[in-house]
Motif scaffolding. Structure first.
Motif, PDB file in Angstrom:
ATOM      1  N   ILE A  10       0.867  -1.173   0.000  1.00  0.00           N
ATOM      2  CA  ILE A  10       0.000   0.000   0.000  1.00  0.00           C
ATOM      3  C   ILE A  10       0.902   1.220   0.000  1.00  0.00           C
ATOM      4  O   ILE A  10       1.750   1.372   0.881  1.00  0.00           O
ATOM      5  CB  ILE A  10      -0.898   0.046   1.248  1.00  0.00           C
ATOM      6  CG1 ILE A  10      -1.721  -1.226   1.388  1.00  0.00           C
ATOM      7  CG2 ILE A  10      -1.805   1.285   1.206  1.00  0.00           C
ATOM      8  CD1 ILE A  10      -2.420  -1.360   2.739  1.00  0.00           C
ATOM      9  N   ILE A  11       0.720   2.074  -0.991  1.00  0.00           N
ATOM     10  CA  ILE A  11       1.502   3.312  -1.071  1.00  0.00           C
ATOM     11  C   ILE A  11       0.616   4.455  -0.602  1.00  0.00           C
ATOM     12  O   ILE A  11      -0.495   4.638  -1.101  1.00  0.00           O
ATOM     13  CB  ILE A  11       1.999   3.552  -2.503  1.00  0.00           C
ATOM     14  CG1 ILE A  11       3.009   2.468  -2.885  1.00  0.00           C
ATOM     15  CG2 ILE A  11       2.596   4.958  -2.645  1.00  0.00           C
ATOM     16  CD1 ILE A  11       3.479   2.535  -4.329  1.00  0.00           C
ATOM     17  N   LEU A  12       1.133   5.207   0.360  1.00  0.00           N
ATOM     18  CA  LEU A  12       0.386   6.320   0.928  1.00  0.00           C
ATOM     19  C   LEU A  12       1.256   7.572   0.912  1.00  0.00           C
ATOM     20  O   LEU A  12       2.157   7.712   1.734  1.00  0.00           O
ATOM     21  CB  LEU A  12      -0.046   5.980   2.355  1.00  0.00           C
ATOM     22  CG  LEU A  12      -1.111   6.876   2.962  1.00  0.00           C
ATOM     23  CD1 LEU A  12      -1.958   6.074   3.943  1.00  0.00           C
ATOM     24  CD2 LEU A  12      -0.535   8.066   3.647  1.00  0.00           C
ATOM     25  N   ARG A  77       4.165   8.953  -5.265  1.00  0.00           N
ATOM     26  CA  ARG A  77       3.750   7.586  -5.618  1.00  0.00           C
ATOM     27  C   ARG A  77       4.811   6.908  -6.492  1.00  0.00           C
ATOM     28  O   ARG A  77       5.148   5.739  -6.284  1.00  0.00           O
ATOM     29  CB  ARG A  77       2.406   7.609  -6.336  1.00  0.00           C
ATOM     30  CG  ARG A  77       1.243   7.917  -5.435  1.00  0.00           C
ATOM     31  CD  ARG A  77      -0.084   7.875  -6.186  1.00  0.00           C
ATOM     32  NE  ARG A  77      -1.155   8.279  -5.320  1.00  0.00           N
ATOM     33  CZ  ARG A  77      -1.776   9.453  -5.396  1.00  0.00           C
ATOM     34  NH1 ARG A  77      -1.430  10.344  -6.310  1.00  0.00           N
ATOM     35  NH2 ARG A  77      -2.737   9.742  -4.549  1.00  0.00           N
ATOM     36  N   LEU A  81       6.925   3.508  -5.654  1.00  0.00           N
ATOM     37  CA  LEU A  81       6.859   2.315  -6.509  1.00  0.00           C
ATOM     38  C   LEU A  81       8.220   1.648  -6.659  1.00  0.00           C
ATOM     39  O   LEU A  81       8.299   0.437  -6.869  1.00  0.00           O
ATOM     40  CB  LEU A  81       6.288   2.669  -7.883  1.00  0.00           C
ATOM     41  CG  LEU A  81       4.778   2.823  -7.948  1.00  0.00           C
ATOM     42  CD1 LEU A  81       4.352   3.442  -9.280  1.00  0.00           C
ATOM     43  CD2 LEU A  81       4.090   1.478  -7.726  1.00  0.00           C
ATOM     44  N   THR A  90      -1.427  -1.160  -4.314  1.00  0.00           N
ATOM     45  CA  THR A  90      -2.607  -0.316  -4.248  1.00  0.00           C
ATOM     46  C   THR A  90      -2.212   0.998  -3.587  1.00  0.00           C
ATOM     47  O   THR A  90      -1.128   1.121  -3.018  1.00  0.00           O
ATOM     48  CB  THR A  90      -3.772  -1.018  -3.503  1.00  0.00           C
ATOM     49  OG1 THR A  90      -4.954  -0.232  -3.658  1.00  0.00           O
ATOM     50  CG2 THR A  90      -3.451  -1.221  -2.033  1.00  0.00           C
ATOM     51  N   PHE A  91      -3.088   1.958  -3.691  1.00  0.00           N
ATOM     52  CA  PHE A  91      -2.803   3.308  -3.200  1.00  0.00           C
ATOM     53  C   PHE A  91      -3.885   3.741  -2.228  1.00  0.00           C
ATOM     54  O   PHE A  91      -5.041   3.352  -2.356  1.00  0.00           O
ATOM     55  CB  PHE A  91      -2.732   4.298  -4.363  1.00  0.00           C
ATOM     56  CG  PHE A  91      -1.696   3.947  -5.387  1.00  0.00           C
ATOM     57  CD1 PHE A  91      -0.391   4.382  -5.240  1.00  0.00           C
ATOM     58  CD2 PHE A  91      -2.019   3.174  -6.480  1.00  0.00           C
ATOM     59  CE1 PHE A  91       0.580   4.046  -6.177  1.00  0.00           C
ATOM     60  CE2 PHE A  91      -1.064   2.832  -7.432  1.00  0.00           C
ATOM     61  CZ  PHE A  91       0.236   3.268  -7.273  1.00  0.00           C
ATOM     62  N   CYS A  92      -3.495   4.558  -1.296  1.00  0.00           N
ATOM     63  CA  CYS A  92      -4.417   5.137  -0.327  1.00  0.00           C
ATOM     64  C   CYS A  92      -3.952   6.568  -0.102  1.00  0.00           C
ATOM     65  O   CYS A  92      -2.756   6.854  -0.207  1.00  0.00           O
ATOM     66  CB  CYS A  92      -4.367   4.325   0.969  1.00  0.00           C
ATOM     67  SG  CYS A  92      -5.569   4.799   2.213  1.00  0.00           S
ATOM     68  N   ASP A  93      -4.880   7.457   0.183  1.00  0.00           N
ATOM     69  CA  ASP A  93      -4.522   8.842   0.496  1.00  0.00           C
ATOM     70  C   ASP A  93      -4.520   9.041   2.004  1.00  0.00           C
ATOM     71  O   ASP A  93      -5.163   8.295   2.750  1.00  0.00           O
ATOM     72  CB  ASP A  93      -5.500   9.816  -0.166  1.00  0.00           C
ATOM     73  CG  ASP A  93      -5.346   9.851  -1.677  1.00  0.00           C
ATOM     74  OD1 ASP A  93      -4.226   9.590  -2.168  1.00  0.00           O
ATOM     75  OD2 ASP A  93      -6.332  10.133  -2.367  1.00  0.00           O
TER      76      ASP A  93
END
Length: 121
Positions: A10-12, A77, A81, A90-93
């Motif tokens: 998870i990328i935040l 982001r 990566l 997946t990504f989250c803010d």
């Protein structure tokens, strides 16, 4: 020493999110599916967000904190990566509050699909 790859990365991206960051991280740490890494990428915050991220990372081995000069969410982001270890990304803010079954729903959908897209309605 080999590193075990998690199912999800998870990328935040974080930029001046001190007001919402702990709440968002709480919802992510509470995911029913626990097989993930969380990459927090501080994008030059000036409000203490980086310190909050580092404090929370010290309590959860799934959290990694990266930092870069401010360049916007897309550049944050892209930098993150380069560091993912998960099978899926997946990504989250920093102001999101995903449901506790968010990652489990992804994993279930991946069983029958090559690509899963998410969105808000």
């Amino acid at each position: 020493m080999s590193v075990v790859s998690p199912l999800f990365s998870i990328i935040l991206p974080v930029f001046n999110a001190a007001q919402t960051l702990e709440r968002t991280l709480g919802t992510l740490q509470g995911q029913l599916l626990r097989d993930f890494e969380l990459i927090l990428i501080d994008d030059g915050s000036t409000d203490g967000s980086l310190q909050i991220a580092e404090r929370l990372a010290a309590t959860d081995a799934r959290i990694r904190v990266l930092s870069k000069a401010n360049g916007g969410a897309a550049s944050a982001r892209n930098e993150a990566l380069r560091h993912v270890r998960g099978r899926y990304v997946t990504f989250c803010d920093a102001d999101d509050c995903p449901a506790s079954d968010w990652l489990q729903a992804f994993a279930d959908a991946m069983a029958d699909n090559d690509v899963v897209l998410q969105g808000w309605t």
